[in-house]
Design a protein around this motif. Structure first.
Motif, PDB file in Angstrom:
ATOM      1  N   ALA A 213       0.738  -1.228   0.009  1.00  0.00           N
ATOM      2  CA  ALA A 213       0.015   0.072  -0.007  1.00  0.00           C
ATOM      3  C   ALA A 213       0.836   1.260  -0.019  1.00  0.00           C
ATOM      4  CB  ALA A 213      -0.918   0.055   1.391  1.00  0.00           C
ATOM      5  N   LEU A 214       1.971   1.290   0.771  1.00  0.00           N
ATOM      6  CA  LEU A 214       2.777   2.386   0.745  1.00  0.00           C
ATOM      7  C   LEU A 214       3.626   2.428  -0.650  1.00  0.00           C
ATOM      8  CD1 LEU A 214       4.424   1.950   4.363  1.00  0.00           C
ATOM      9  CD2 LEU A 214       2.833   3.656   3.386  1.00  0.00           C
ATOM     10  N   ALA A 215       3.840   1.496  -1.309  1.00  0.00           N
ATOM     11  CA  ALA A 215       4.525   1.656  -2.496  1.00  0.00           C
ATOM     12  C   ALA A 215       3.925   2.139  -3.244  1.00  0.00           C
ATOM     13  CB  ALA A 215       5.358   0.233  -2.741  1.00  0.00           C
ATOM     14  N   THR A 216       2.354   1.848  -3.452  1.00  0.00           N
ATOM     15  CA  THR A 216       1.378   2.172  -4.307  1.00  0.00           C
ATOM     16  C   THR A 216       1.232   3.597  -4.052  1.00  0.00           C
ATOM     17  OG1 THR A 216       0.301   0.168  -4.423  1.00  0.00           O
ATOM     18  CG2 THR A 216      -0.858   1.884  -5.229  1.00  0.00           C
ATOM     19  N   ALA A 217       1.194   4.071  -2.831  1.00  0.00           N
ATOM     20  CA  ALA A 217       0.806   5.676  -2.701  1.00  0.00           C
ATOM     21  C   ALA A 217       2.369   6.480  -3.212  1.00  0.00           C
ATOM     22  CB  ALA A 217       0.816   5.738  -1.207  1.00  0.00           C
ATOM     23  N   VAL A 218       3.534   5.981  -2.978  1.00  0.00           N
ATOM     24  CA  VAL A 218       4.751   6.527  -3.247  1.00  0.00           C
ATOM     25  C   VAL A 218       4.648   6.721  -4.790  1.00  0.00           C
ATOM     26  CG1 VAL A 218       7.226   6.367  -3.292  1.00  0.00           C
ATOM     27  CG2 VAL A 218       5.881   5.941  -1.235  1.00  0.00           C
ATOM     28  N   ASN A 219       4.237   5.554  -5.399  1.00  0.00           N
ATOM     29  CA  ASN A 219       4.166   5.726  -6.903  1.00  0.00           C
ATOM     30  C   ASN A 219       3.332   6.846  -7.510  1.00  0.00           C
ATOM     31  OD1 ASN A 219       5.013   4.488  -9.592  1.00  0.00           O
ATOM     32  ND2 ASN A 219       2.674   3.800  -9.622  1.00  0.00           N
ATOM     33  N   ARG A 220       2.342   7.006  -6.770  1.00  0.00           N
ATOM     34  CA  ARG A 220       1.463   7.921  -7.162  1.00  0.00           C
ATOM     35  C   ARG A 220       1.819   9.424  -7.021  1.00  0.00           C
ATOM     36  NH1 ARG A 220      -2.982   7.392 -10.544  1.00  0.00           N
ATOM     37  NH2 ARG A 220      -3.591   5.382 -10.305  1.00  0.00           N
ATOM     38  N   LEU A 221       2.924   9.568  -5.890  1.00  0.00           N
ATOM     39  CA  LEU A 221       3.199  10.788  -5.667  1.00  0.00           C
ATOM     40  C   LEU A 221       4.736  11.318  -6.417  1.00  0.00           C
ATOM     41  CD1 LEU A 221       2.511  10.622  -1.770  1.00  0.00           C
ATOM     42  CD2 LEU A 221       1.427  12.233  -3.461  1.00  0.00           C
TER      43      LEU A 221
ATOM     44  N   VAL B 169       2.559  14.028   1.148  1.00  0.00           N
ATOM     45  CA  VAL B 169       2.123  13.396   2.539  1.00  0.00           C
ATOM     46  C   VAL B 169       1.217  11.937   2.145  1.00  0.00           C
ATOM     47  CG1 VAL B 169       1.005  13.678   4.598  1.00  0.00           C
ATOM     48  CG2 VAL B 169       2.212  15.493   3.653  1.00  0.00           C
ATOM     49  N   ILE B 170       1.786  10.945   3.031  1.00  0.00           N
ATOM     50  CA  ILE B 170       0.966   9.976   2.886  1.00  0.00           C
ATOM     51  C   ILE B 170       0.397   9.745   4.187  1.00  0.00           C
ATOM     52  CG2 ILE B 170       0.930   7.454   2.578  1.00  0.00           C
ATOM     53  CD1 ILE B 170       3.119   7.666   0.905  1.00  0.00           C
ATOM     54  N   ILE B 171      -0.926   9.552   4.579  1.00  0.00           N
ATOM     55  CA  ILE B 171      -1.773   9.068   5.814  1.00  0.00           C
ATOM     56  C   ILE B 171      -2.128   7.764   5.790  1.00  0.00           C
ATOM     57  CG2 ILE B 171      -3.401   9.863   7.471  1.00  0.00           C
ATOM     58  CD1 ILE B 171      -3.312  12.685   6.280  1.00  0.00           C
ATOM     59  N   LEU B 172      -1.285   6.897   6.540  1.00  0.00           N
ATOM     60  CA  LEU B 172      -1.890   5.557   6.487  1.00  0.00           C
ATOM     61  C   LEU B 172      -2.628   5.096   7.839  1.00  0.00           C
ATOM     62  CD1 LEU B 172      -1.121   2.426   5.919  1.00  0.00           C
ATOM     63  CD2 LEU B 172       1.100   2.519   7.353  1.00  0.00           C
ATOM     64  N   LEU B 173      -3.562   4.438   7.365  1.00  0.00           N
ATOM     65  CA  LEU B 173      -4.387   4.085   8.895  1.00  0.00           C
ATOM     66  C   LEU B 173      -4.551   2.554   8.583  1.00  0.00           C
ATOM     67  CD1 LEU B 173      -7.603   5.746  10.307  1.00  0.00           C
ATOM     68  CD2 LEU B 173      -7.659   3.340   9.410  1.00  0.00           C
ATOM     69  N   THR B 174      -4.335   1.699   9.668  1.00  0.00           N
ATOM     70  CA  THR B 174      -4.365   0.406   9.798  1.00  0.00           C
ATOM     71  C   THR B 174      -4.477  -0.093  11.007  1.00  0.00           C
ATOM     72  OG1 THR B 174      -3.076  -1.722   9.353  1.00  0.00           O
ATOM     73  CG2 THR B 174      -1.790   0.058  10.055  1.00  0.00           C
ATOM     74  N   ASP B 175      -4.862  -1.453  11.289  1.00  0.00           N
ATOM     75  CA  ASP B 175      -4.976  -1.846  12.815  1.00  0.00           C
ATOM     76  C   ASP B 175      -4.340  -3.197  12.871  1.00  0.00           C
ATOM     77  OD1 ASP B 175      -6.518  -3.752  11.149  1.00  0.00           O
ATOM     78  OD2 ASP B 175      -8.180  -3.657  12.506  1.00  0.00           O
ATOM     79  N   GLY B 176      -3.408  -3.448  11.916  1.00  0.00           N
ATOM     80  CA  GLY B 176      -2.798  -4.873  11.982  1.00  0.00           C
ATOM     81  C   GLY B 176      -1.174  -4.931  11.766  1.00  0.00           C
ATOM     82  N   GLN B 177      -0.877  -6.007  11.267  1.00  0.00           N
ATOM     83  CA  GLN B 177       0.753  -6.134  11.020  1.00  0.00           C
ATOM     84  C   GLN B 177       0.849  -6.623   9.642  1.00  0.00           C
ATOM     85  OE1 GLN B 177       1.612  -9.469  13.771  1.00  0.00           O
ATOM     86  NE2 GLN B 177       2.108  -8.029  15.429  1.00  0.00           N
ATOM     87  N   ASN B 178       1.706  -6.141   9.043  1.00  0.00           N
ATOM     88  CA  ASN B 178       2.243  -6.502   7.669  1.00  0.00           C
ATOM     89  C   ASN B 178       2.169  -7.999   7.242  1.00  0.00           C
ATOM     90  OD1 ASN B 178       2.967  -5.339   4.761  1.00  0.00           O
ATOM     91  ND2 ASN B 178       4.549  -6.626   5.375  1.00  0.00           N
ATOM     92  N   ASN B 179       1.200  -8.480   6.800  1.00  0.00           N
ATOM     93  CA  ASN B 179       1.446 -10.118   6.672  1.00  0.00           C
ATOM     94  C   ASN B 179       1.191 -10.622   5.091  1.00  0.00           C
ATOM     95  OD1 ASN B 179      -1.222  -9.972   6.383  1.00  0.00           O
ATOM     96  ND2 ASN B 179      -1.850 -10.233   8.523  1.00  0.00           N
ATOM     97  N   ARG B 180       1.259  -9.761   4.242  1.00  0.00           N
ATOM     98  CA  ARG B 180       0.871  -9.887   2.904  1.00  0.00           C
ATOM     99  C   ARG B 180       1.828  -8.964   2.012  1.00  0.00           C
ATOM    100  NH1 ARG B 180      -3.626 -13.409   1.999  1.00  0.00           N
ATOM    101  NH2 ARG B 180      -2.766 -13.416  -0.155  1.00  0.00           N
ATOM    102  N   GLY B 181       2.040  -9.271   0.572  1.00  0.00           N
ATOM    103  CA  GLY B 181       2.394  -8.445  -0.137  1.00  0.00           C
ATOM    104  C   GLY B 181       4.086  -8.762  -0.332  1.00  0.00           C
TER     105      GLY B 181
ATOM    106  N   VAL C  34       8.717  12.375   0.337  1.00  0.00           N
ATOM    107  CA  VAL C  34       7.402  11.947   0.991  1.00  0.00           C
ATOM    108  C   VAL C  34       7.455  11.912   2.358  1.00  0.00           C
ATOM    109  CG1 VAL C  34       5.219  10.415   0.530  1.00  0.00           C
ATOM    110  CG2 VAL C  34       6.880  11.038  -1.297  1.00  0.00           C
ATOM    111  N   ARG C  35       6.526  12.294   3.006  1.00  0.00           N
ATOM    112  CA  ARG C  35       6.336  12.308   4.478  1.00  0.00           C
ATOM    113  C   ARG C  35       5.253  11.375   5.147  1.00  0.00           C
ATOM    114  NH1 ARG C  35       7.554  16.908   5.441  1.00  0.00           N
ATOM    115  NH2 ARG C  35       5.735  17.995   5.118  1.00  0.00           N
ATOM    116  N   ILE C  36       5.325  10.304   5.810  1.00  0.00           N
ATOM    117  CA  ILE C  36       4.358   9.482   5.981  1.00  0.00           C
ATOM    118  C   ILE C  36       3.973   9.394   7.681  1.00  0.00           C
ATOM    119  CG2 ILE C  36       3.846   6.860   6.489  1.00  0.00           C
ATOM    120  CD1 ILE C  36       6.001   6.314   4.464  1.00  0.00           C
ATOM    121  N   TYR C  37       2.600   9.679   7.728  1.00  0.00           N
ATOM    122  CA  TYR C  37       1.928   9.771   8.911  1.00  0.00           C
ATOM    123  C   TYR C  37       1.204   8.446   9.113  1.00  0.00           C
ATOM    124  CZ  TYR C  37       3.081  14.928   9.080  1.00  0.00           C
ATOM    125  OH  TYR C  37       3.367  16.049   9.131  1.00  0.00           O
ATOM    126  N   ALA C  38       1.411   7.647  10.288  1.00  0.00           N
ATOM    127  CA  ALA C  38       0.788   6.374  10.413  1.00  0.00           C
ATOM    128  C   ALA C  38      -0.242   6.310  11.733  1.00  0.00           C
ATOM    129  CB  ALA C  38       1.685   5.271  10.607  1.00  0.00           C
TER     130      ALA C  38
END
Length: 327
Positions: free
Chosen positions: A171-179, A188-200, A216-220
């Motif tokens: 998801a982050l890589a897709t967002a960076v590609n857009r920017l 800026v990327i604003i990432l909202l999640t409730d878990g752990q990276n387990n796929r991709g 690119v600045r990331i807020y999580a």
């Protein structure tokens, strides 16, 4: 309408005094003296007698109009223009099934979507895009200034539409590609999640390193209470059943990717906290708005001066013709 030089209006106070002077002069300084005025008093008065005061009235009106013209009456036209060089913001929203947990009301996903919608409404001249992810990441809306379109696309996002999982790195890589090819000074990327990276196939830290390289600045934002959260599942035997599931947010990883890009990590345990987090991010990522005010003035002294001159000419015409006095 307003007056550019209103101090001239004080001269209007002289006009009543001038009117009294004219009246007093006519009463006490007659033009001709008679030994006996009884015959005149008994005679009928013609039109000329009744209009004899007209030249004095015309002069008084002319003086008043000229004073108003001296005060420079004018209208003001104010034009305000706003210039803003906005940011490019990508909202990255987790749509995995764990977002159905009901530690938020009505659940995490609905609360997150409502708060994101309010965040969009509060932006000015910022291009905003939307990426949703679970096991894979998809661009729900590209960077746009059409907030109505963006809100429409956000309202169509559903949990379960994508294969389940949490591919944060993808998801982050897709967002960076857009920017990466945008010309905005702040991305800026604003990432909202409730878990752990387990796929991709892409690790979140690797994606954040690329983001840092591109400026690119990331807020999580990690959403979920501490400990366990209620989660409802549909059982083929017992209907809808309530389960308590552990909240497993990889906060160390989220802090790592935000630190890598000079961003910030936040933890939201309820909807109010989530709203405050978005408000904080909004204050950190402000758009400078330059306001230019243009004021144009149009003089209208001729509206008063020309009628005043016409009255003066009319007074002179009456005094030298119909109301001419002898001797």
């Amino acid at each position: 309408m307003e007056f550019s030089q209103p101090q001239w209006l004080y001269l209007l106070l002289v006009i009543p005094a001038y009117g009294l002077f004219v009246w007093f002069r006519r009463r006490h300084y007659p033009g001709l003296t008679f030994s006996n005025t009884k015959a005149i008093d008994q005679s009928s008065r013609g039109l000329r007698v009744y209009v004899s005061l007209l030249p004095a009235l015309l002069r008084i009106c002319a003086i008043a109009l000229c004073i108003l013209a001296l005060a420079r009456p004018q209208t003001r036209d104010v034009t305000q223009e706003q210039y803003a060089e906005g940011l490019d913001i990508i909202l990255v929203l987790d749509t995995s099934t764990s977002m159905r947990a009901e530690d938020f009301k009505p659940n995490r996903f609905e609360a997150a979507r409502d708060v994101a919608s309010d965040f969009i409404d509060g932006r000015i001249s910022d291009r905003i895009g939307l990426i949703v992810f679970a096991a894979k990441a998809y661009t729900q809306a590209p960077l746009t200034l059409d907030y109505q379109f963006l809100q429409s696309m956000l309202s169509e996002v559903k949990v379960g539409a994508i294969q389940d999982g949490t591919a944060i790195g993808t998801a982050l890589a897709t967002a960076v590609n857009r920017l990466k090819d945008t010309v905005a000074e702040s991305k800026v990327i604003i990432l909202l999640t409730d878990g752990q990276n387990n796929r991709g196939e892409i690790d979140p830290v690797t994606a954040s390193e690329v983001a840092a390289t591109l400026g690119v600045r990331i807020y999580a934002i990690g959403v979920g209470t501490y400990g366990e959260a209620p989660f409802y599942v549909d059982s083929p035997f017992g209907g809808r059943q309530r389960q308590m599931v552990p909240v497993e947010i990889d906060e160390d990883m989220l802090r790592s990717i935000t630190d890598q890009t000079d961003g910030q990590y936040f933890r939201a345990t309820n909807e109010q906290a989530l709203r405050e987090i978005y408000a904080t991010i909004g204050e950190l990522e402000t758009t400078e708005i330059e306001t230019r005010i243009y004021t144009g003035y149009e003089d209208h002294f001729n509206r008063f001066l020309l009628p005043g001159l016409i009255l003066v000419l009319l007074e002179i015409l009456l005094r030298t013709t119909y109301l001419r006095r002898f001797p």
